[in-house]
Motif scaffolding. Structure first.
Motif, PDB file in Angstrom:
ATOM      1  N   LEU A  23      32.365  23.952  37.374  1.00  0.00           N
ATOM      2  CA  LEU A  23      32.176  25.384  37.090  1.00  0.00           C
ATOM      3  C   LEU A  23      31.511  26.090  38.273  1.00  0.00           C
ATOM      4  CD1 LEU A  23      31.220  25.459  33.290  1.00  0.00           C
ATOM      5  CD2 LEU A  23      33.457  25.739  34.372  1.00  0.00           C
ATOM      6  N   HIS A  24      30.637  25.362  38.972  1.00  0.00           N
ATOM      7  CA  HIS A  24      30.007  25.991  40.139  1.00  0.00           C
ATOM      8  C   HIS A  24      31.032  26.270  41.235  1.00  0.00           C
ATOM      9  CE1 HIS A  24      26.096  25.080  38.323  1.00  0.00           C
ATOM     10  NE2 HIS A  24      25.835  26.254  38.883  1.00  0.00           N
ATOM     11  N   ALA A  25      31.917  25.314  41.414  1.00  0.00           N
ATOM     12  CA  ALA A  25      32.976  25.532  42.409  1.00  0.00           C
ATOM     13  C   ALA A  25      33.843  26.704  41.967  1.00  0.00           C
ATOM     14  CB  ALA A  25      33.814  24.262  42.547  1.00  0.00           C
ATOM     15  N   TYR A 137      40.665  29.422  24.864  1.00  0.00           N
ATOM     16  CA  TYR A 137      41.379  28.150  24.711  1.00  0.00           C
ATOM     17  C   TYR A 137      42.064  28.159  23.350  1.00  0.00           C
ATOM     18  CZ  TYR A 137      42.522  23.230  24.738  1.00  0.00           C
ATOM     19  OH  TYR A 137      43.206  22.056  24.715  1.00  0.00           O
ATOM     20  N   GLN A 138      43.375  28.170  23.375  1.00  0.00           N
ATOM     21  CA  GLN A 138      44.192  28.215  22.160  1.00  0.00           C
ATOM     22  C   GLN A 138      43.690  29.289  21.196  1.00  0.00           C
ATOM     23  OE1 GLN A 138      44.404  24.176  20.707  1.00  0.00           O
ATOM     24  NE2 GLN A 138      45.943  23.658  22.245  1.00  0.00           N
ATOM     25  N   ILE A 163      43.306  37.077  39.220  1.00  0.00           N
ATOM     26  CA  ILE A 163      42.589  35.912  39.776  1.00  0.00           C
ATOM     27  C   ILE A 163      41.566  35.398  38.766  1.00  0.00           C
ATOM     28  CG2 ILE A 163      40.858  35.251  41.515  1.00  0.00           C
ATOM     29  CD1 ILE A 163      42.388  37.163  43.457  1.00  0.00           C
ATOM     30  N   LEU A 164      40.792  36.346  38.220  1.00  0.00           N
ATOM     31  CA  LEU A 164      39.729  35.935  37.285  1.00  0.00           C
ATOM     32  C   LEU A 164      40.314  35.307  36.021  1.00  0.00           C
ATOM     33  CD1 LEU A 164      36.962  36.362  38.375  1.00  0.00           C
ATOM     34  CD2 LEU A 164      36.568  38.150  36.691  1.00  0.00           C
ATOM     35  N   GLU A 165      41.419  35.882  35.544  1.00  0.00           N
ATOM     36  CA  GLU A 165      42.033  35.321  34.335  1.00  0.00           C
ATOM     37  C   GLU A 165      42.573  33.915  34.604  1.00  0.00           C
ATOM     38  OE1 GLU A 165      43.285  39.056  31.508  1.00  0.00           O
ATOM     39  OE2 GLU A 165      44.675  38.475  33.101  1.00  0.00           O
ATOM     40  N   THR A 166      43.125  33.700  35.792  1.00  0.00           N
ATOM     41  CA  THR A 166      43.646  32.370  36.138  1.00  0.00           C
ATOM     42  C   THR A 166      42.493  31.368  36.194  1.00  0.00           C
ATOM     43  OG1 THR A 166      45.303  33.471  37.474  1.00  0.00           O
ATOM     44  CG2 THR A 166      45.042  31.112  37.839  1.00  0.00           C
ATOM     45  N   LEU A 167      41.400  31.778  36.847  1.00  0.00           N
ATOM     46  CA  LEU A 167      40.249  30.865  36.936  1.00  0.00           C
ATOM     47  C   LEU A 167      39.652  30.623  35.552  1.00  0.00           C
ATOM     48  CD1 LEU A 167      38.600  32.235  40.207  1.00  0.00           C
ATOM     49  CD2 LEU A 167      39.762  30.046  39.903  1.00  0.00           C
ATOM     50  N   GLN A 170      41.365  27.905  33.748  1.00  0.00           N
ATOM     51  CA  GLN A 170      40.966  26.556  34.192  1.00  0.00           C
ATOM     52  C   GLN A 170      39.597  26.193  33.629  1.00  0.00           C
ATOM     53  OE1 GLN A 170      41.308  26.147  38.431  1.00  0.00           O
ATOM     54  NE2 GLN A 170      43.396  26.908  38.416  1.00  0.00           N
ATOM     55  N   ALA A 171      38.716  27.197  33.611  1.00  0.00           N
ATOM     56  CA  ALA A 171      37.381  26.951  33.044  1.00  0.00           C
ATOM     57  C   ALA A 171      37.515  26.565  31.572  1.00  0.00           C
ATOM     58  CB  ALA A 171      36.509  28.193  33.185  1.00  0.00           C
ATOM     59  N   ALA A 172      38.466  27.215  30.871  1.00  0.00           N
ATOM     60  CA  ALA A 172      38.642  26.949  29.434  1.00  0.00           C
ATOM     61  C   ALA A 172      38.965  25.475  29.200  1.00  0.00           C
ATOM     62  CB  ALA A 172      39.767  27.824  28.881  1.00  0.00           C
ATOM     63  N   ILE A 173      39.877  24.956  30.019  1.00  0.00           N
ATOM     64  CA  ILE A 173      40.273  23.548  29.827  1.00  0.00           C
ATOM     65  C   ILE A 173      39.084  22.626  30.103  1.00  0.00           C
ATOM     66  CG2 ILE A 173      41.781  21.715  30.705  1.00  0.00           C
ATOM     67  CD1 ILE A 173      43.856  23.981  31.243  1.00  0.00           C
TER      68      ILE A 173
END
Ligand code: ADP
Length: 440
Positions: A23-25, A137-138, A163-167, A170-173
């Motif tokens: 998450l930090h990355a 997430y779902q 960009i934020l929605e894409t990231l 990934q955070a959600a998963i």
């Protein structure tokens, strides 16, 4: 602007060690790609009433780690304690705030704690100053990702939102995986705790029961010798049932010892032929009473294995006891021993009721019993085969069953022959043929 009363899940204290660096990355990437001063991730507290920071840039860590961000209170019309982040989380949509300082829902607590000034949140049409997107997430909102203060007083754009929605996806998963791992760990801890309690209970119960049971058996056996013959059968019932109780206690204790890894593993060279004969002798009377024909074929050679004879005798006894129990009068039980490629193979074959295919894969599990009107007539705790499995595997062996419902069963175990004893004649076809004859 702030409205809606969506159902949203409380955070489960996402703490996985792997999650933090990821998450930090992710927030660094978010800040870099959107050109903002600070990006961070928030999630709901366990109680579901406030948000806390799940990932923050290092320079805000100390100040903001403990800060709680309030949620808008639905239906109260109260907005002073609300936050835009909370609104995003409740509504599962990006927020739109043209002027942060003028926005009544902007939570100033975080700014004060971090000695930071949020200039801008988000603007609706074409250019935005603050970007906050839900982490979904779902369909479930797990938290939110925000990007604060676009550098050089520029405004966020549609591209920044993408960009934020894409990231965020990934955070959600990552967050969901960490939550599932936490849950799995929690269940495992609970299971271990229950297991320890169960072991303690079995140890105490078996110890406490053994003493009075020993006295009952001792006195009943003594009385049987001195009492008038007319009453002996009554005492036989007492002795038989006391022995049954002893067997149950011994089984429970040995099962538990093995599970806790405290079972003693002694091994010496034993003759499998003698072991089979001894075990069969102990069941001969029972088999005759039930009009079963029990015989064995141990071949010409005396096969030797390295093990504790009492443990392998227990394994075989459980197999023979079941064969007797689940075979109707007039049936047959055949015990075969042979040597096959470095192993001694011992089979207990019967032409009894057999085991339904759906139950066959489970019968070596502890406490598993076949639920049918034919088997339920018999007593037992569903422990015998699981104990046999433990005993055989303790000496590097394998055990399995083949069965055809209504025709019979073949229970087999293999035990390794120590290499120095391996040059015994092989007598391989007998067991296979015998098994085919019985159950096909
Ligand atoms: P139990 O001590 O209750 O017999 P086991 O673990 O020894 O438990 O056996 C589990 C179940 O497998 C039994 O309840 C029975 O339904 C089935 N089973 C085991 N051996 C045989 C057999 N030879 N023939 C038919 N069913 C068997």
């Amino acid at each position: 602007m702030i409205s809606g009363n969506r159902d949203y899940p409380a955070g489960t204290g996402t703490t996985s060690l792997d999650l933090d660096p990821f998450l930090h990355a992710l927030i660094s990437t978010a800040a870099e790609l959107t050109g903002c001063e600070v990006a961070s991730i928030l999630e709901l507290d366990e109680g579901g009433e406030q948000l806390h920071f799940l990932a923050l840039p290092w320079f805000h860590q100390d100040a903001l780690k403990t800060v709680k961000v309030p949620l808008p209170r639905a239906g109260t019309g109260t907005t002073s304690q609300a936050s835009v982040a909370g609104w995003v989380l409740q509504n599962g949509q990006p927020a739109v705030v043209p002027d942060v300082m003028a926005e009544p829902h902007h939570f100033k607590g975080a700014d004060q704690a971090a000695d930071f000034s949020t200039r801008s949140l988000m603007v609706p049409c074409g250019y935005w100053d603050y970007l906050a997107v839900p982490i979904l997430y779902q369909g479930e909102t797990l938290g939110m990702l925000e990007a604060v203060n676009k550098t050089e007083h520029a405004h966020y754009t549609e591209d920044d939102l993408t960009i934020l929605e894409t990231l965020a996806s990934q955070a959600a998963i990552a967050i969901q995986n960490a939550r599932l791992m936490n849950k799995a760990q929690h269940s495992q801890d609970q299971m271990s705790q229950l297991d320890r309690m169960k072991s303690g209970f079995i140890a105490i119960a078996s110890h406490e029961l053994r003493i009075p049971l020993g006295l009952i058996l001792g006195h009943a056996t003594f009385l049987r010798e001195v009492i008038q013959p007319d009453y002996r059968s009554q005492l036989d019932i007492i002795i038989r049932n006391a022995l049954r109780l002893k067997e149950i206690i011994d089984n429970l204790a040995s099962m538990d010892n093995d599970q806790r890894g405290v079972a003693s593993v002694r091994a010496r060279s034993i003759s499998i032929k003698h072991l089979i004969e001894e075990v069969m002798d102990s069941f001969q009377q029972e088999a005759e009473q039930k009009h079963l024909i029990m015989r064995c074929d141990t071949g010409q050679a005396d096969l030797l294995v390295e093990c504790d004879s009492s443990k392998i005798a227990t394994a075989l006894s459980n197999m023979i006891k079941n064969a007797i129990t689940f075979t109707d009068p007039g049936g047959h039980i055949f015990i075969v021993a042979e040597s096959i490629s470095g192993y001694v193979k011992v089979s207990a074959i019967d032409d009894g009721i057999g085991i339904p295919p759906k139950d066959l894969p489970h019968i070596f599990k502890r406490f598993y019993q076949v639920e049918s009107y034919l088997t339920r007539k018999h007593e037992g705790m569903g422990l015998g085969l699981s104990i046999s499995k433990v005993m055989v595997e303790m000496y590097g062996g394998q055990i399995w069953a083949e069965s055809v419902e209504g025709k019979g069963s073949n229970f087999t175990f293999l035990l390794p022959i120590p290499s120095e004893n391996r040059d015994y004649p092989v007598n391989s076809d007998q067991a296979g043929t015998a098994s085919q004859d019985f159950i096909s």
